[in-house]
Motif scaffolding. Sequence first.
Motif, PDB file in Angstrom:
ATOM      1  N   ALA A   1       0.826  -1.196   0.000  1.00  0.00           N
ATOM      2  CA  ALA A   1       0.000   0.000   0.000  1.00  0.00           C
ATOM      3  C   ALA A   1       0.865   1.253   0.000  1.00  0.00           C
ATOM      4  CB  ALA A   1      -0.935  -0.009   1.209  1.00  0.00           C
ATOM      5  N   LYS A   2       1.909   1.233   0.792  1.00  0.00           N
ATOM      6  CA  LYS A   2       2.817   2.377   0.864  1.00  0.00           C
ATOM      7  C   LYS A   2       3.558   2.554  -0.463  1.00  0.00           C
ATOM      8  CE  LYS A   2       6.292   4.364   3.947  1.00  0.00           C
ATOM      9  NZ  LYS A   2       7.133   4.118   5.146  1.00  0.00           N
ATOM     10  N   MET A   3       3.892   1.451  -1.117  1.00  0.00           N
ATOM     11  CA  MET A   3       4.624   1.483  -2.374  1.00  0.00           C
ATOM     12  C   MET A   3       3.832   2.223  -3.453  1.00  0.00           C
ATOM     13  SD  MET A   3       5.899  -1.782  -4.660  1.00  0.00           S
ATOM     14  CE  MET A   3       6.431  -2.623  -3.183  1.00  0.00           C
ATOM     15  N   TYR A   4       2.509   2.010  -3.468  1.00  0.00           N
ATOM     16  CA  TYR A   4       1.671   2.610  -4.491  1.00  0.00           C
ATOM     17  C   TYR A   4       0.887   3.829  -3.982  1.00  0.00           C
ATOM     18  CZ  TYR A   4       2.754  -1.462  -7.332  1.00  0.00           C
ATOM     19  OH  TYR A   4       3.407  -2.418  -8.050  1.00  0.00           O
ATOM     20  N   ASN A   5       1.270   4.300  -2.799  1.00  0.00           N
ATOM     21  CA  ASN A   5       0.635   5.485  -2.213  1.00  0.00           C
ATOM     22  C   ASN A   5      -0.873   5.287  -2.055  1.00  0.00           C
ATOM     23  OD1 ASN A   5       0.677   8.034  -1.064  1.00  0.00           O
ATOM     24  ND2 ASN A   5       0.318   9.073  -3.019  1.00  0.00           N
ATOM     25  N   LYS A   6      -1.256   4.091  -1.611  1.00  0.00           N
ATOM     26  CA  LYS A   6      -2.648   3.774  -1.335  1.00  0.00           C
ATOM     27  C   LYS A   6      -2.795   3.399   0.136  1.00  0.00           C
ATOM     28  CE  LYS A   6      -3.574   4.246  -5.715  1.00  0.00           C
ATOM     29  NZ  LYS A   6      -4.285   5.439  -6.211  1.00  0.00           N
ATOM     30  N   SER A   7      -4.018   3.349   0.586  1.00  0.00           N
ATOM     31  CA  SER A   7      -4.259   2.911   1.958  1.00  0.00           C
ATOM     32  C   SER A   7      -4.492   1.404   1.983  1.00  0.00           C
ATOM     33  CB  SER A   7      -5.474   3.633   2.556  1.00  0.00           C
ATOM     34  OG  SER A   7      -6.662   3.200   1.923  1.00  0.00           O
ATOM     35  N   VAL A   8      -4.241   0.813   3.137  1.00  0.00           N
ATOM     36  CA  VAL A   8      -4.490  -0.617   3.294  1.00  0.00           C
ATOM     37  C   VAL A   8      -5.961  -0.930   3.077  1.00  0.00           C
ATOM     38  CG1 VAL A   8      -4.458  -2.546   4.935  1.00  0.00           C
ATOM     39  CG2 VAL A   8      -2.536  -0.964   4.848  1.00  0.00           C
ATOM     40  N   THR A   9      -6.827  -0.021   3.528  1.00  0.00           N
ATOM     41  CA  THR A   9      -8.279  -0.224   3.365  1.00  0.00           C
ATOM     42  C   THR A   9      -8.669  -0.283   1.894  1.00  0.00           C
ATOM     43  OG1 THR A   9      -8.676   0.936   5.440  1.00  0.00           O
ATOM     44  CG2 THR A   9     -10.545   0.690   3.956  1.00  0.00           C
ATOM     45  N   GLN A  10      -8.061   0.595   1.074  1.00  0.00           N
ATOM     46  CA  GLN A  10      -8.357   0.570  -0.359  1.00  0.00           C
ATOM     47  C   GLN A  10      -7.994  -0.772  -0.989  1.00  0.00           C
ATOM     48  OE1 GLN A  10      -6.160   4.251  -1.286  1.00  0.00           O
ATOM     49  NE2 GLN A  10      -8.017   5.009  -2.288  1.00  0.00           N
ATOM     50  N   LEU A  11      -6.794  -1.262  -0.665  1.00  0.00           N
ATOM     51  CA  LEU A  11      -6.373  -2.546  -1.219  1.00  0.00           C
ATOM     52  C   LEU A  11      -7.292  -3.677  -0.756  1.00  0.00           C
ATOM     53  CD1 LEU A  11      -2.467  -2.447  -1.084  1.00  0.00           C
ATOM     54  CD2 LEU A  11      -4.016  -1.636  -2.854  1.00  0.00           C
ATOM     55  N   GLN A  12      -7.725  -3.597   0.494  1.00  0.00           N
ATOM     56  CA  GLN A  12      -8.630  -4.632   1.000  1.00  0.00           C
ATOM     57  C   GLN A  12      -9.961  -4.606   0.254  1.00  0.00           C
ATOM     58  OE1 GLN A  12      -8.499  -3.444   5.136  1.00  0.00           O
ATOM     59  NE2 GLN A  12      -7.235  -5.200   5.699  1.00  0.00           N
ATOM     60  N   GLN A  13     -10.480  -3.418   0.004  1.00  0.00           N
ATOM     61  CA  GLN A  13     -11.766  -3.298  -0.685  1.00  0.00           C
ATOM     62  C   GLN A  13     -11.655  -3.726  -2.145  1.00  0.00           C
ATOM     63  OE1 GLN A  13     -12.807   0.800  -0.028  1.00  0.00           O
ATOM     64  NE2 GLN A  13     -13.704   0.398   2.003  1.00  0.00           N
ATOM     65  N   TRP A  14     -10.622  -3.272  -2.838  1.00  0.00           N
ATOM     66  CA  TRP A  14     -10.462  -3.584  -4.251  1.00  0.00           C
ATOM     67  C   TRP A  14     -10.234  -5.067  -4.498  1.00  0.00           C
ATOM     68  CZ3 TRP A  14      -6.508   0.918  -5.396  1.00  0.00           C
ATOM     69  CH2 TRP A  14      -7.196   2.143  -5.336  1.00  0.00           C
ATOM     70  N   ASN A  15      -9.612  -5.746  -3.522  1.00  0.00           N
ATOM     71  CA  ASN A  15      -9.258  -7.151  -3.717  1.00  0.00           C
ATOM     72  C   ASN A  15     -10.087  -8.104  -2.866  1.00  0.00           C
ATOM     73  OD1 ASN A  15      -6.612  -7.108  -5.490  1.00  0.00           O
ATOM     74  ND2 ASN A  15      -6.415  -5.417  -4.016  1.00  0.00           N
ATOM     75  N   ASN A  16     -11.159  -7.575  -2.247  1.00  0.00           N
ATOM     76  CA  ASN A  16     -12.053  -8.403  -1.421  1.00  0.00           C
ATOM     77  C   ASN A  16     -11.290  -9.159  -0.334  1.00  0.00           C
ATOM     78  OD1 ASN A  16     -14.406  -7.700  -2.873  1.00  0.00           O
ATOM     79  ND2 ASN A  16     -13.886  -9.208  -4.464  1.00  0.00           N
ATOM     80  N   LEU A  17     -10.354  -8.460   0.322  1.00  0.00           N
ATOM     81  CA  LEU A  17      -9.567  -9.070   1.400  1.00  0.00           C
ATOM     82  C   LEU A  17     -10.282  -8.847   2.723  1.00  0.00           C
ATOM     83  CD1 LEU A  17      -5.967  -7.903   0.364  1.00  0.00           C
ATOM     84  CD2 LEU A  17      -7.059 -10.100  -0.114  1.00  0.00           C
ATOM     85  N   GLN A  18     -10.387  -9.892   3.501  1.00  0.00           N
ATOM     86  CA  GLN A  18     -11.064  -9.797   4.800  1.00  0.00           C
ATOM     87  C   GLN A  18     -10.134  -9.294   5.896  1.00  0.00           C
ATOM     88  OE1 GLN A  18     -14.353 -10.253   4.983  1.00  0.00           O
ATOM     89  NE2 GLN A  18     -14.225 -10.587   2.762  1.00  0.00           N
ATOM     90  N   GLY A  19      -8.839  -9.423   5.673  1.00  0.00           N
ATOM     91  CA  GLY A  19      -7.879  -8.992   6.678  1.00  0.00           C
ATOM     92  C   GLY A  19      -6.569  -8.617   6.007  1.00  0.00           C
ATOM     93  N   PHE A  20      -5.468  -9.080   6.588  1.00  0.00           N
ATOM     94  CA  PHE A  20      -4.143  -8.783   6.056  1.00  0.00           C
ATOM     95  C   PHE A  20      -3.571  -9.948   5.257  1.00  0.00           C
ATOM     96  CE2 PHE A  20      -4.608  -6.418  10.053  1.00  0.00           C
ATOM     97  CZ  PHE A  20      -4.437  -5.125   9.582  1.00  0.00           C
ATOM     98  N   ASP A  21      -4.365 -10.999   5.054  1.00  0.00           N
ATOM     99  CA  ASP A  21      -3.859 -12.214   4.412  1.00  0.00           C
ATOM    100  C   ASP A  21      -3.537 -11.996   2.940  1.00  0.00           C
ATOM    101  OD1 ASP A  21      -3.777 -14.044   6.449  1.00  0.00           O
ATOM    102  OD2 ASP A  21      -5.913 -14.417   6.345  1.00  0.00           O
ATOM    103  N   ILE A  22      -2.288 -12.139   2.584  1.00  0.00           N
ATOM    104  CA  ILE A  22      -1.871 -12.193   1.189  1.00  0.00           C
ATOM    105  C   ILE A  22      -0.848 -13.306   1.066  1.00  0.00           C
ATOM    106  CG2 ILE A  22      -2.330  -9.789   0.592  1.00  0.00           C
ATOM    107  CD1 ILE A  22       0.576  -9.148   1.121  1.00  0.00           C
ATOM    108  N   LYS A  23      -0.736 -13.860  -0.117  1.00  0.00           N
ATOM    109  CA  LYS A  23       0.171 -14.976  -0.328  1.00  0.00           C
ATOM    110  C   LYS A  23       1.183 -14.638  -1.404  1.00  0.00           C
ATOM    111  CE  LYS A  23      -3.179 -18.527   1.029  1.00  0.00           C
ATOM    112  NZ  LYS A  23      -3.864 -19.774   0.639  1.00  0.00           N
ATOM    113  N   ILE A  24       2.335 -15.246  -1.304  1.00  0.00           N
ATOM    114  CA  ILE A  24       3.383 -15.041  -2.284  1.00  0.00           C
ATOM    115  C   ILE A  24       2.865 -15.457  -3.661  1.00  0.00           C
ATOM    116  CG2 ILE A  24       5.723 -15.714  -2.999  1.00  0.00           C
ATOM    117  CD1 ILE A  24       6.293 -16.214  -0.004  1.00  0.00           C
TER     118      ILE A  24
END
Length: 486
Positions: free
Chosen positions: A455-478
């Motif tokens: 999120a910091k890399m693309y100057n976005k908020s964590v909430t935005q990334l969660q909403q755009w990608n339907n993430l329920q929490g902080f879970d992301i995978k390699i």
Amino acid sequence: MQVRKFLLVVSFLIGCMPLLKAQNMSTQQYITTYKKIAMEEMQRSGVPAAIKLAQGILETRSGNGTLCLQSNNHFGIKCKNTWTGKTIKYDDDASQECFRVYESALESYRDHSDFLRSNPRYSFLFQFDADDYKSWAYGLKQAGYATSPTYPQQLIKIIEDNNLQRYTLIAMGKAAPETGDDAPAYAANTANQGTKTSPSKNNNNSTGYNKPVAGNYPKGVFEINGSKVLFVSAGTSLIQLASERNIRLSRLVRYNDLEDDSPPKKDMFIFLEKKGKKGNKEFHTVASGESIHDVAQAEGLRLRWLRRRNKMHEGEEPAAGQRLTLTGFANAAPRLAKNTRVLKEEDKEPPSDFSPRKVIEDAKEEIAKTTAAASTPAEPVETTQTAPAAAPRQQGGVPVAMVEDLQKVGDVTTSPAPASGTATPKQPVYKPAPVQKASVKYHDVQPKETLYGIAKMYNKSVTQLQQWNNLQGFDIKIGQRLLVNK
């Protein structure tokens, strides 16, 4: 002639007796010889110096035992399946059992520490206070270290008869060294502040805060307050750790009361499952530099329950020397640190009620809401005319269910009724979904990356990334592809 030879032999043996006796090491000589190693090992591993010296004295008969003399084995440690070094056969509980052989006493002392640290059945010992030698003595017997039914009593007697506890206190920085030989151990302790071991359930005070230090804890998984935990270094990737342990990243963050999934900035404990709601002792005394989160991690206690038990609010930090309640509920909040955030009375919210009564009431209320929602028919979309009972509910010729679906994916509004007042149903006005911009960007998750970092890399908020990608929490995978710009 024979009598004369016999007298000569007897005289020779009598003359040698003082020499033979001089070769035996006394208990005090054993203590003087190995006390420094015991204190240094305590600082390295957390095994109390008093316990280590007492075990050495008992197992070797103050350094005079045959096994010790032949193998430098000061603690009677048998070969086991993991030992790849030299061995020796010796009669113990059974005939010709296999024991470990060491090059030096120092090697034996170190292996004894590592043996206790790495074996899961001894892990609970390190929850005792370092200066609680009685709990350690009985704990060793409980874990099966020795078969003698009086093993704990023997260790305790040796410690008390020879005042071995002073070497534990010197290693902890609680007592000054008595001789120059103790100075190196004391100096090392004051620089490093010793080893933190979680206190015993029967004691009311902890030994004080000592920052977790690499090497003082077993490699791999061990337990604190009955919960599985790892000791990790600063900068450890939580996403990689979650992937290795097959745990959802959001759960790992939640288990450890972390703000986000960023790599920890300091060495710390990372729990692999939920911590307890109460500690394994009554109180914890806050040391200088120790935060309430440090206490929660050291005691294996959920942070919200720790705050709840001590009438504290989020953002408040206890002052050094304050005693936090771990099992019951404090009568009053502790004195707060000078630099803590102090809330005004009107801004304070009462701490959440986690009592069984409240949990049951909340569960009943939630069930009642769910039941009521399921039994209540959906409200029809606002119209000025009721549709016939036999026909499906519609809005302007469009089924209400379809309108509801369209409301979810594209803004649906209704047009106002005609000015003539004719009873005409309101017509839905469909607003087309916005056309996707050409600047849509994706990012493939790399090892050691976190949602916060991306999120910091693309100057976005964590909430935005969660909403755009339907993430329920902080879970992301390699390797996961994330939408990072719309």
